[in-house]
Design a protein around this motif. Structure first.
Motif, PDB file in Angstrom:
ATOM      1  N   ASN A  47       0.841  -1.200   0.000  1.00 25.31           N
ATOM      2  CA  ASN A  47       0.000   0.000   0.000  1.00 25.31           C
ATOM      3  C   ASN A  47       0.872   1.245   0.000  1.00 25.31           C
ATOM      4  OD1 ASN A  47      -2.626  -1.336   0.247  1.00 25.31           O
ATOM      5  ND2 ASN A  47      -1.852  -1.976   2.248  1.00 25.31           N
ATOM      6  N   ILE A  48       0.888   1.944  -1.103  1.00 26.69           N
ATOM      7  CA  ILE A  48       1.687   3.151  -1.218  1.00 26.69           C
ATOM      8  C   ILE A  48       0.861   4.246  -1.868  1.00 26.69           C
ATOM      9  CG2 ILE A  48       3.872   1.884  -1.391  1.00 26.69           C
ATOM     10  CD1 ILE A  48       3.798   2.157  -4.349  1.00 26.69           C
ATOM     11  N   SER A  49       1.279   5.463  -1.671  1.00 26.26           N
ATOM     12  CA  SER A  49       0.630   6.615  -2.294  1.00 26.26           C
ATOM     13  C   SER A  49       1.408   7.006  -3.542  1.00 26.26           C
ATOM     14  CB  SER A  49       0.585   7.796  -1.321  1.00 26.26           C
ATOM     15  OG  SER A  49      -0.156   7.467  -0.171  1.00 26.26           O
ATOM     16  N   SER A  50       0.698   7.395  -4.570  1.00 29.03           N
ATOM     17  CA  SER A  50       1.358   7.752  -5.816  1.00 29.03           C
ATOM     18  C   SER A  50       0.592   8.870  -6.502  1.00 29.03           C
ATOM     19  CB  SER A  50       1.444   6.537  -6.747  1.00 29.03           C
ATOM     20  OG  SER A  50       1.956   6.906  -8.001  1.00 29.03           O
ATOM     21  N   THR A  51       1.323   9.674  -7.250  1.00 32.39           N
ATOM     22  CA  THR A  51       0.688  10.740  -8.030  1.00 32.39           C
ATOM     23  C   THR A  51       0.220  10.232  -9.382  1.00 32.39           C
ATOM     24  OG1 THR A  51       2.853  11.388  -8.902  1.00 32.39           O
ATOM     25  CG2 THR A  51       2.080  12.527  -6.921  1.00 32.39           C
ATOM     26  N   ILE A  52       0.609   9.006  -9.736  1.00 25.97           N
ATOM     27  CA  ILE A  52       0.176   8.433 -11.015  1.00 25.97           C
ATOM     28  C   ILE A  52      -1.201   7.814 -10.845  1.00 25.97           C
ATOM     29  CG2 ILE A  52       0.702   6.730 -12.807  1.00 25.97           C
ATOM     30  CD1 ILE A  52       3.619   6.970 -12.090  1.00 25.97           C
ATOM     31  N   SER A  53      -2.131   8.206 -11.697  1.00 25.79           N
ATOM     32  CA  SER A  53      -3.490   7.692 -11.569  1.00 25.79           C
ATOM     33  C   SER A  53      -3.978   6.976 -12.823  1.00 25.79           C
ATOM     34  CB  SER A  53      -4.464   8.834 -11.233  1.00 25.79           C
ATOM     35  OG  SER A  53      -4.419   9.836 -12.245  1.00 25.79           O
ATOM     36  N   ASP A  54      -3.311   7.152 -13.938  1.00 26.77           N
ATOM     37  CA  ASP A  54      -3.713   6.445 -15.146  1.00 26.77           C
ATOM     38  C   ASP A  54      -2.499   6.238 -16.046  1.00 26.77           C
ATOM     39  OD1 ASP A  54      -3.220   8.957 -16.139  1.00 26.77           O
ATOM     40  OD2 ASP A  54      -5.290   9.422 -16.627  1.00 26.77           O
ATOM     41  N   CYS A  55      -2.698   5.404 -17.077  1.00 29.36           N
ATOM     42  CA  CYS A  55      -1.615   5.038 -17.984  1.00 29.36           C
ATOM     43  C   CYS A  55      -2.091   5.201 -19.432  1.00 29.36           C
ATOM     44  CB  CYS A  55      -1.201   3.586 -17.761  1.00 29.36           C
ATOM     45  SG  CYS A  55      -0.497   3.248 -16.140  1.00 29.36           S
ATOM     46  N   PRO A  56      -1.160   5.267 -20.369  1.00 26.43           N
ATOM     47  CA  PRO A  56      -1.554   5.302 -21.788  1.00 26.43           C
ATOM     48  C   PRO A  56      -2.234   4.005 -22.190  1.00 26.43           C
ATOM     49  CG  PRO A  56       0.777   5.890 -21.483  1.00 26.43           C
ATOM     50  CD  PRO A  56       0.293   5.350 -20.179  1.00 26.43           C
ATOM     51  N   ILE A  62       0.610  -0.564 -11.787  1.00 25.38           N
ATOM     52  CA  ILE A  62       1.014  -1.591 -10.840  1.00 25.38           C
ATOM     53  C   ILE A  62       1.826  -0.935  -9.722  1.00 25.38           C
ATOM     54  CG2 ILE A  62       3.077  -2.175 -12.201  1.00 25.38           C
ATOM     55  CD1 ILE A  62       2.737  -5.081 -11.211  1.00 25.38           C
ATOM     56  N   ASP A  63       1.453  -1.265  -8.481  1.00 30.64           N
ATOM     57  CA  ASP A  63       2.240  -0.842  -7.317  1.00 30.64           C
ATOM     58  C   ASP A  63       3.313  -1.896  -7.069  1.00 30.64           C
ATOM     59  OD1 ASP A  63       0.801   1.424  -6.888  1.00 30.64           O
ATOM     60  OD2 ASP A  63      -0.320   0.696  -5.161  1.00 30.64           O
ATOM     61  N   LEU A  64       4.572  -1.508  -7.245  1.00 29.67           N
ATOM     62  CA  LEU A  64       5.677  -2.426  -7.006  1.00 29.67           C
ATOM     63  C   LEU A  64       6.287  -2.158  -5.639  1.00 29.67           C
ATOM     64  CD1 LEU A  64       7.694  -2.533 -10.354  1.00 29.67           C
ATOM     65  CD2 LEU A  64       6.382  -4.382  -9.339  1.00 29.67           C
ATOM     66  N   CYS A  65       6.311  -3.173  -4.801  1.00 36.87           N
ATOM     67  CA  CYS A  65       6.994  -3.096  -3.506  1.00 36.87           C
ATOM     68  C   CYS A  65       8.026  -4.215  -3.499  1.00 36.87           C
ATOM     69  CB  CYS A  65       6.008  -3.274  -2.358  1.00 36.87           C
ATOM     70  SG  CYS A  65       4.735  -1.988  -2.319  1.00 36.87           S
ATOM     71  N   GLN A 110       9.610   1.146  -3.518  1.00 36.33           N
ATOM     72  CA  GLN A 110       8.162   1.275  -3.674  1.00 36.33           C
ATOM     73  C   GLN A 110       7.880   2.343  -4.721  1.00 36.33           C
ATOM     74  OE1 GLN A 110       6.524   2.118   0.208  1.00 36.33           O
ATOM     75  NE2 GLN A 110       6.524  -0.034   0.787  1.00 36.33           N
ATOM     76  N   GLU A 111       7.116   1.940  -5.721  1.00 38.86           N
ATOM     77  CA  GLU A 111       6.775   2.903  -6.763  1.00 38.86           C
ATOM     78  C   GLU A 111       5.593   2.392  -7.564  1.00 38.86           C
ATOM     79  OE1 GLU A 111       8.905   4.978 -10.624  1.00 38.86           O
ATOM     80  OE2 GLU A 111      10.120   4.461  -8.890  1.00 38.86           O
ATOM     81  N   THR A 112       4.761   3.313  -8.021  1.00 35.16           N
ATOM     82  CA  THR A 112       3.679   2.977  -8.936  1.00 35.16           C
ATOM     83  C   THR A 112       4.126   3.306 -10.349  1.00 35.16           C
ATOM     84  OG1 THR A 112       2.003   3.464  -7.268  1.00 35.16           O
ATOM     85  CG2 THR A 112       1.271   3.394  -9.554  1.00 35.16           C
ATOM     86  N   ILE A 113       4.033   2.339 -11.225  1.00 33.74           N
ATOM     87  CA  ILE A 113       4.472   2.548 -12.598  1.00 33.74           C
ATOM     88  C   ILE A 113       3.457   1.959 -13.566  1.00 33.74           C
ATOM     89  CG2 ILE A 113       6.935   2.575 -12.009  1.00 33.74           C
ATOM     90  CD1 ILE A 113       7.127  -0.271 -12.857  1.00 33.74           C
ATOM     91  N   CYS A 114       3.608   2.296 -14.842  1.00 33.26           N
ATOM     92  CA  CYS A 114       2.776   1.740 -15.902  1.00 33.26           C
ATOM     93  C   CYS A 114       3.542   0.605 -16.574  1.00 33.26           C
ATOM     94  CB  CYS A 114       2.434   2.811 -16.936  1.00 33.26           C
ATOM     95  SG  CYS A 114       1.409   4.168 -16.306  1.00 33.26           S
ATOM     96  N   VAL A 115       2.875  -0.526 -16.725  1.00 32.48           N
ATOM     97  CA  VAL A 115       3.515  -1.679 -17.362  1.00 32.48           C
ATOM     98  C   VAL A 115       2.709  -2.084 -18.589  1.00 32.48           C
ATOM     99  CG1 VAL A 115       4.495  -2.511 -15.205  1.00 32.48           C
ATOM    100  CG2 VAL A 115       2.251  -3.341 -15.931  1.00 32.48           C
ATOM    101  N   PRO A 116       3.378  -2.604 -19.621  1.00 35.74           N
ATOM    102  CA  PRO A 116       2.655  -3.057 -20.814  1.00 35.74           C
ATOM    103  C   PRO A 116       1.787  -4.266 -20.490  1.00 35.74           C
ATOM    104  CG  PRO A 116       4.967  -3.677 -20.929  1.00 35.74           C
ATOM    105  CD  PRO A 116       4.830  -2.795 -19.737  1.00 35.74           C
TER     106      PRO A 116
END
Length: 253
Positions: A47-56, A62-65, A110-116
């Motif tokens: 459970n992390i907070s992120s400024t990313i809310s959507d992806c292309p 995906i929240d990676l911990c 910990q980071e929220t990123i966009c994955v294919p």
């Protein structure tokens, strides 16, 4: 005379194009499961907070911990303080690097990123490459990278939570047993469904970090059974000498 030769060549190519291979091909690029060891499991305790809310389009959140207890406690990993994270993706179904873990004395990331994403697949292969930190020009003969694989179960809606602690058992007690007689090959399309004079294609081990081969062969020399035997030999050699997911081969043109 030249016209006769042209007509004969056209007939030959048309005949090749209409031939159906005797081997039944899997032309559905989404029906190639990954066989991953059961003791490699991410969980939802992330459970992390992120400024990313959507992806292309074509990507998912995906929240990676990620932790690496083994990196800090196993003497065999002295110097391995970088983890590169890869994710299975199209078009070749091998892995693309999505981020590099470099943060924190406790090796927490910990980071929220966009994955294919691959439409229709509920899970995709995620891999971790533990690399040595080097200064200056590296001595490649002494570099030993460790690679482990897992499945990331993607959420249909919202954000996928993925938590992974890389421990010693993942690295030393997780030899994958691949049955060369049972592994699957998925084809993007019919290998002779082309009007080109050569057949150009590549095949990759699904989810692997760039374990691929590229082939360019005249249509008149193309033999599907021979090509499949060479693909199997490639797969066997990769099993013998490299760390790869026991997943199968995807052939793209």
């Amino acid at each position: 005379m030249a016209m006769k030769i042209y007509v004969l060549l056209l007939i030959c190519l048309t005949t090749l194009a209409c031939q159906k291979p005797d081997i039944e091909l899997n032309l559905d690029n989404k029906e190639l499961p990954a066989l991953i060891a059961e003791n490699l499991q991410g969980d939802s305790d992330c459970n992390i907070s992120s400024t990313i809310s959507d992806c292309p389009d074509g990507f998912a959140l995906i929240d990676l911990c990620i932790e690496c207890t083994a990196c800090l406690t196993d003497d065999r990993l002295i110097g391995h303080r970088t983890v590169e994270i890869f994710m299975e993706s199209l078009p070749r179904r091998d892995a693309q690097k999505i981020t590099t873990v470099t943060s924190g004395p406790n090796y927490d990331f910990q980071e929220t990123i966009c994955v294919p994403i691959i439409s229709g697949q509920e899970s995709q292969i995620i891999s971790f490459s533990l690399k040595e930190s080097t200064t200056g020009f590296p001595d490649f003969s002494n570099i030993h990278n460790f690679i482990i694989y897992d499945n990331a179960i993607l959420a249909e809606n919202g954000t996928t939570k993925y938590h992974k602690d890389i421990v010693a058992e993942d690295l030393w007690d997780n030899a994958l047993s691949c049955d060369i007689q049972d592994f699957k090959i998925a084809w993007e399309k019919e290998p002779v469904a082309t009007e080109e004079f050569t057949i150009d294609y590549s095949y990759c081990i699904v989810g692997s970090i760039g374990e691929c081969n590229t082939v360019s062969i005249p249509r008149t020399d193309f033999d599907l059974e021979i090509e499949i035997e060479e693909i199997k030999e490639f797969f066997q050699n990769q099993i013998r000498f490299n760390s790869i997911p026991c997943s199968g081969i995807y052939v793209s043109f």
